[in-house]
Design a protein around this motif. Structure first.
Motif, PDB file in Angstrom:
ATOM      1  N   THR A  25      58.477   1.762  52.598  1.00 38.13           N
ATOM      2  CA  THR A  25      57.491   2.785  52.250  1.00 38.13           C
ATOM      3  C   THR A  25      57.269   2.786  50.734  1.00 38.13           C
ATOM      4  O   THR A  25      56.148   2.952  50.260  1.00 38.13           O
ATOM      5  N   ALA A  28      55.027  -0.089  50.064  1.00 41.44           N
ATOM      6  CA  ALA A  28      53.674   0.215  50.554  1.00 41.44           C
ATOM      7  C   ALA A  28      52.930   1.046  49.510  1.00 41.44           C
ATOM      8  O   ALA A  28      51.765   0.801  49.198  1.00 41.44           O
ATOM      9  N   THR A  29      53.620   2.029  48.935  1.00 37.84           N
ATOM     10  CA  THR A  29      52.987   2.886  47.928  1.00 37.84           C
ATOM     11  C   THR A  29      52.666   2.069  46.683  1.00 37.84           C
ATOM     12  O   THR A  29      51.556   2.133  46.149  1.00 37.84           O
ATOM     13  N   ASN A  35      50.350   1.625  55.554  1.00 35.37           N
ATOM     14  CA  ASN A  35      51.772   1.672  55.877  1.00 35.37           C
ATOM     15  C   ASN A  35      52.042   1.693  57.383  1.00 35.37           C
ATOM     16  O   ASN A  35      52.009   2.742  58.020  1.00 35.37           O
ATOM     17  N   SER A  37      54.945   0.585  58.363  1.00 33.46           N
ATOM     18  CA  SER A  37      56.384   0.288  58.331  1.00 33.46           C
ATOM     19  C   SER A  37      57.181   1.462  58.903  1.00 33.46           C
ATOM     20  O   SER A  37      57.513   1.457  60.089  1.00 33.46           O
ATOM     21  N   ASP A  42      50.576   9.454  60.378  1.00 35.46           N
ATOM     22  CA  ASP A  42      49.866   9.745  59.118  1.00 35.46           C
ATOM     23  C   ASP A  42      48.843  10.855  59.355  1.00 35.46           C
ATOM     24  O   ASP A  42      47.844  10.932  58.679  1.00 35.46           O
ATOM     25  N   VAL A 349      52.799  -7.385  52.532  1.00 38.49           N
ATOM     26  CA  VAL A 349      52.562  -6.154  51.759  1.00 38.49           C
ATOM     27  C   VAL A 349      51.891  -6.494  50.420  1.00 38.49           C
ATOM     28  O   VAL A 349      50.952  -5.815  49.991  1.00 38.49           O
ATOM     29  N   ALA A 355      51.992  -2.890  55.197  1.00 37.47           N
ATOM     30  CA  ALA A 355      53.459  -2.847  55.206  1.00 37.47           C
ATOM     31  C   ALA A 355      53.976  -2.796  56.635  1.00 37.47           C
ATOM     32  O   ALA A 355      53.451  -2.055  57.468  1.00 37.47           O
TER      33      ALA A 355
END
Ligand code: PMP
Ligand code: GLN
Length: 403
Positions: A25, A28-29, A35, A37, A42, A349, A355
């Motif tokens: 995560t 991913a950010t 994301n 993963s 969400d 990614v 991700a």
């Protein structure tokens, strides 16, 4: 005496490292990736649930809850159990409320397992299982789930060999993270027979119990199999079925003797679980209530998301395994040309903007999980569409790179 870890960490946690979910995560950010993963929705949980929590706060339900759980929630968990299984249970003596299933797992290990006891688990395994075994000083005996003609399968003889005089428990997660396998009645009956033969307890992690996608793979509760009620602990939580993974309200159901051990540990791990969230959870679990309508529509949404993402991954050339339940798709990536899952996930990614989780984190020997990648489909339709678009572009770019 053995050397102290140079960082000062106790030996029982020194090997843990950072969880793969937190790590992916974070990546991913950092890369503004879609994301898929860590397994969390969400989108927000349902209005009725948020309203119930806010109401509980507003009417002053803000002090410590009872150590065993707020009476309203213990009652709702017992009522749901009776609705699902037909068996009545004592809401106080047979139910322990915990701070998520993670705490239920830790309290079960710490409250019931002695150092040197053996605990059987299926591999791949959810990462906290091994950590809990280490905290309790238990020895883990692994039984491998392998891709087979009917999905993920295990070898009966391997399972039998994993049991012995020192076996205290077997931990079964169904629906299973990361494979999406739902264990069949026949498989669980085999496990039950071994528990009886070796006088072991069954710890059943059922956090995805309501996220089922195939009519021919219903969820079977171990505690309802013949002679298993007195040796089964059923662990679960609110987060997955009601899209509030951050609330961390969980529970453990079982015979009063085993619950007493779990409770003894819970008392000094967290003592009590967040009071207003417990009251909201009770509202969600009420049989025939708004919660049931919510779960019904969530399953439809996930079934559709699974078909979209699974279909797209297959078109791209991934070897998608059948998914019977849970949040996850496991896909064989070997035709993509990467050395292992970590290399693939890193490339995906950074260069693809998506991700995913390298499942080697769920194996004792990372090489054993290197052929697969785990995608979470518990996301909005728009998110899955963006992910699919990005995956396709990455796949095309990858083909060009290898040409
Ligand atoms: N068990 C499994 C199989 C899981 O995937 C998870 C993750 N969410 C947990 C337990 C932990 O549940 P909770 O968030 O309720 O602590
Ligand atoms: N269960 C979630 C997953 O498998 C992650 C939970 C966590 O981050 N500990 O993705």
């Amino acid at each position: 005496m053995s050397e102290r870890d140079p960082r000062g960490m106790a030996a029982r946690v020194a090997s843990f490292g950072t969880s793969i979910f937190a790590e992916m995560t974070r990546l991913a950010t950092e890369h503004r990736a879609t994301n898929l993963s860590q397994g969390f929705p969400d989108f927000d949980g349902p209005e009725f649930l948020k309203r119930a929590a806010k109401d509980a706060i507003d009417v002053g339900q803000n002090q410590y809850a009872r150590m065993l759980g707020h009476p309203t929630l213990n009652g709702a968990i017992a009522a749901r159990w009776t609705h699902d299984t037909g068996a009545s249970i004592d809401p106080d003596r047979q139910v322990q409320v915990t701070s998520g299933c993670t705490e239920a797992l830790a309290a079960t290990f710490l409250g019931l397992i002695e150092p040197g006891d053996e605990v059987v688990m299926f591999e791949p395994f959810y990462d906290s299982y091994r950590a809990c075994a280490s905290l309790a000083g238990a020895t883990v005996r692994l039984v491998r789930l392998r891709p087979g003609v009917k999905g993920w399968e295990f070898d009966e003889e391997e399972l039998k060999r994993a049991f012995g005089e020192r076996t205290r428990a077997i931990l079964v997660n169904t629906p299973h993270n990361p494979t999406g396998k739902v264990f069949t009645r026949e498989e669980l009956t085999l496990v039950a027979g071994l528990c009886q033969r070796w006088d072991a307890i069954a710890i059943k992690d059922e956090v995805y119990d309501r996220l089922l996608y195939r009519a021919d793979r219903p969820h079977v509760r171990m505690a309802t199999l013949p002679d298993m009620e007195d040796r089964t602990l059923t662990l679960s939580s609110l987060g997955k079925s009601f899209s509030v993974t951050g609330w961390k309200v969980g529970w453990c159901i079982g015979p009063a003797t085993l619950i007493a051990g779990v409770r003894a540990a819970h008392q000094f791990l967290t003592f009590a679980t967040c009071t207003p969230m417990q009251l909201a959870a009770a509202e969600a679990l009420r049989p025939g209530g708004v919660g049931d309508t919510y779960v019904g529509s969530l399953v439809e949404q996930y079934r559709e998301g699974l078909a979209r993402l699974g279909g797209a991954l297959t078109e791209m050339g991934f070897g998608v395994m059948p998914v019977e339940g849970s949040y996850f798709i496991m896909a064989d990536h070997r035709m993509m040309g990467f050395r292992n899952d970590v290399e693939l996930c890193r490339d995906l990614v950074v260069r693809g903007g998506v991700a995913a989780i390298p499942p080697s984190a769920f194996y004792e020997n990372p090489d054993d999980g290197a052929a697969f990648v785990r995608f979470a489909f518990c996301k909005k339709r728009e998110t899955l569409d963006v992910a699919i678009e990005r995956l396709r572009a990455w796949r095309t770019e990858l083909a060009g790179r290898h040409a």
